[in-house]
Structures are given as structure tokens and as C-alpha cells.
Motif scaffolding. Structure first.
Motif, short mmCIF file in Angstrom:
data_model
loop_
_atom_site.label_atom_id
_atom_site.label_comp_id
_atom_site.label_asym_id
_atom_site.label_seq_id
_atom_site.Cartn_x
_atom_site.Cartn_y
_atom_site.Cartn_z
N TYR A 31 0.86 -1.18 0.00
CA TYR A 31 0.00 0.00 0.00
C TYR A 31 0.90 1.23 0.00
N HIS A 32 0.65 2.15 -0.93
CA HIS A 32 1.49 3.33 -1.08
C HIS A 32 0.97 4.45 -0.18
N ILE A 33 1.80 4.84 0.78
CA ILE A 33 1.42 5.90 1.72
C ILE A 33 2.13 7.18 1.30
N VAL A 34 1.33 8.19 0.93
CA VAL A 34 1.90 9.48 0.52
C VAL A 34 2.01 10.37 1.76
N VAL A 35 3.21 10.90 1.97
CA VAL A 35 3.50 11.75 3.13
C VAL A 35 3.78 13.17 2.63
N VAL A 36 3.03 14.13 3.15
CA VAL A 36 3.29 15.54 2.86
C VAL A 36 3.52 16.18 4.23
N THR A 37 4.71 16.77 4.42
CA THR A 37 5.03 17.25 5.77
C THR A 37 5.99 18.43 5.80
N ARG A 38 5.93 19.17 6.90
CA ARG A 38 6.95 20.18 7.14
C ARG A 38 7.67 19.89 8.46
N LEU A 39 7.50 18.67 8.99
CA LEU A 39 8.18 18.28 10.23
C LEU A 39 9.69 18.16 9.99
N ALA A 40 10.45 18.66 10.95
CA ALA A 40 11.92 18.69 10.81
C ALA A 40 12.54 17.31 10.66
N ALA A 41 11.91 16.30 11.28
CA ALA A 41 12.47 14.94 11.24
C ALA A 41 12.61 14.40 9.82
N PHE A 42 11.82 14.93 8.88
CA PHE A 42 11.84 14.44 7.50
C PHE A 42 12.69 15.30 6.57
N LYS A 43 13.34 16.31 7.12
CA LYS A 43 14.08 17.24 6.26
C LYS A 43 15.58 17.09 6.42
N SER A 44 16.28 17.52 5.38
CA SER A 44 17.74 17.54 5.46
C SER A 44 18.18 18.94 5.91
N ALA A 45 19.46 19.10 6.12
CA ALA A 45 19.99 20.39 6.57
C ALA A 45 19.76 21.49 5.52
N LYS A 46 19.58 21.10 4.27
CA LYS A 46 19.40 22.10 3.19
C LYS A 46 18.01 22.74 3.20
N HIS A 47 17.05 22.08 3.85
CA HIS A 47 15.68 22.60 3.83
C HIS A 47 15.50 23.79 4.76
N MET A 56 6.84 9.10 -0.75
CA MET A 56 5.95 7.96 -0.63
C MET A 56 6.68 6.76 -0.02
N VAL A 57 5.99 6.02 0.85
CA VAL A 57 6.55 4.76 1.37
C VAL A 57 5.56 3.65 1.05
N SER A 58 6.09 2.46 0.78
CA SER A 58 5.23 1.30 0.49
C SER A 58 5.27 0.35 1.67
N LYS A 59 4.10 -0.06 2.15
CA LYS A 59 4.02 -0.94 3.31
C LYS A 59 3.05 -2.08 3.07
N LYS A 60 3.39 -3.24 3.63
CA LYS A 60 2.51 -4.40 3.54
C LYS A 60 1.46 -4.33 4.66
N TYR A 61 0.42 -5.15 4.51
CA TYR A 61 -0.65 -5.21 5.53
C TYR A 61 -0.05 -5.43 6.92
N SER A 62 0.88 -6.41 7.02
CA SER A 62 1.45 -6.76 8.33
C SER A 62 2.19 -5.59 8.98
N GLU A 63 2.85 -4.76 8.15
CA GLU A 63 3.59 -3.62 8.70
C GLU A 63 2.63 -2.54 9.21
N ILE A 64 1.53 -2.32 8.47
CA ILE A 64 0.54 -1.33 8.91
C ILE A 64 -0.17 -1.85 10.16
N ILE A 133 10.44 7.03 -1.33
CA ILE A 133 10.67 7.54 -2.68
C ILE A 133 10.13 8.96 -2.76
N ASP A 134 10.99 9.88 -3.10
CA ASP A 134 10.55 11.27 -3.19
C ASP A 134 10.02 11.54 -4.59
#
Length: 200
Positions: A31-47, A56-64, A133-134
Motif C-alpha cells: 500500500y502506497h502511503i503518501v506523506v506531505v510534511t513540514r516536520l523537521a524529522a523528515f528534512k535535510s539540513a538544506k531545507h 511515498m513509502v510502500s508498506k505491507k498489511y502486516s507492517e501497517i 521515494i521522493d
């Protein structure tokens, strides 16, 4: 893209899924989970602080399911939508129903201030993960260094550790045992039904 949940700084949705075919009759659904965020944890120093990253991250039923259990155990006051039930054989309609239910769960998580920034979710979304995957190709999320060090110990796929791991697992006298074990693993994989749910 604008962030809808401005109070949490995180939007999650599950717009699609993909069937991954394995050997023989094995396989699973991601299942493709689309993440849109401004949280610092997801950014690099350049942001910049106001930058919004989307990936986007892909996860199986068991992982969710695992994330769901961890969140409901740790945050009992939060009422999340129901998790889709486990079934032995999953058809096309079940998969699309699951996607819709996972979408509701993810939207609910991203609206809750505690859940949106909890370590369980950050780990699940892979704050430093190669399976993120960005969409634009340059905003692959980076982790805080501390978490990076903690995760390093768990990273069995790091190249420099591979020879070491192999030498530990397969010393000369254990080579034959190791081969038998691998064959066993392969057979186990083929017991899975077409969509990767183990028969009970």
C-alpha cells in the motif's frame, strides 16, 4: 502542496496499492502511503523551516497492522478507525476495501498531534530509509543523527557489515547446515498464498 493538517504539520494518505508477484504462487500487496510534511524529522539540513517535503513509502498489511497495534497500545485514549480484518484469501475487492480503510487510519493518525510526531510513526515512515521515494527526487527525508546511530546497529544490509555477518553465520563447518536452512526458508516462502498471507 499545501498541508491540510497545519496543526500537526503532517498529511498522510493511501491513494493506491500495488500487487507484488513472488516466486511460484507467492506474492504480496504493498500500500502506497503518501506523506506531505513540514516536520523537521523528515528534512535535510538544506531545507528551510517552512519547506514542505512530499514522498511515498510502500508498506505491507502486516507492517501497517504492527504500527496500528503499537499505537493503540501506547496511546489508548486515541480512537483510530477499525483495522481491516485478516482473511485467508484476499481478492481485488478486499484489497481496495483495505486501501480505503488504511487511508482513513492514516488520515486519522496525521490529524492527531501526539500520533503525528510519535517515534513509532516516524520509524514506520522511515525518517532515514531507502524505501522512501521522493516524488521530485531531491527531498528524500533525513533523520536526526542520534536516531541514525541507533538504527545503524539494526542495519543488517550495510555493506561493510555483510562480510562480518556472513563469517559469523557461515563458518566452514556450518556451510552445509546454512544451505539446508536456506532451502527451508525458500519452502516456507512458497507456502504463502498469492497475496502473502500465511495459511493457518
Amino acid at each position: 502542496r499545501q498541508i491540510q493538517n497545519t496543526h500537526t504539520g503532517l498529511d498522510l494518505s493511501v491513494p493506491e496499492y500495488q500487487e507484488i508477484r513472488g516466486k511460484m504462487m507467492s506474492g504480496h500487496v504493498e500500500y502506497h502511503i503518501v506523506v506531505v510534511t513540514r516536520l523537521a524529522a523528515f528534512k535535510s539540513a538544506k531545507h528551510k523551516p517552512e519547506d514542505v517535503v512530499q514522498f511515498m513509502v510502500s508498506k505491507k498489511y502486516s507492517e501497517i497492522e504492527e504500527l496500528y497495534q503499537r499505537l493503540t497500545a501506547r496511546y489508548p485514549r486515541v480512537s483510530l478507525p477499525l483495522l481491516p480484518r485478516k482473511v485467508l484469501f484476499v481478492g481485488e475487492s478486499d484489497i481496495s476495501e483495505r486501501r480505503a480503510m488504511f487511508n482513513d487510519i492514516m488520515k486519522s493518525i496525521s490529524k492527531d498531534k501526539d500520533l503525528a510526531t510519535c517515534p513509532e510513526l516516524l520509524e514506520f515512515l522511515g525518517t532515514k530509509s531507502s524505501n522512501a521515494i521522493d516524488f521530485k527526487g531531491k527531498n528524500v527525508p533525513h533523520d536526526k543523527e542520534k536516531e541514525d546511530e541507533e538504527n545503524e546497529a539494526l542495519d543488517f544490509f550495510k555493506e561493510e557489515k555483510t562480510p562480518d555477518l556472513i563469517s559469523q553465520l557461515l563458518s566452514v563447518e556450518n556451510v552445509k547446515k546454512g544451505e539446508k536452512k536456506e532451502e527451508g526458508d525458500e519452502e516456507e516462502e512458497e507456502i504463502l498464498d498469492p497475496l502473502g498471507i500465511i495459511r493457518y
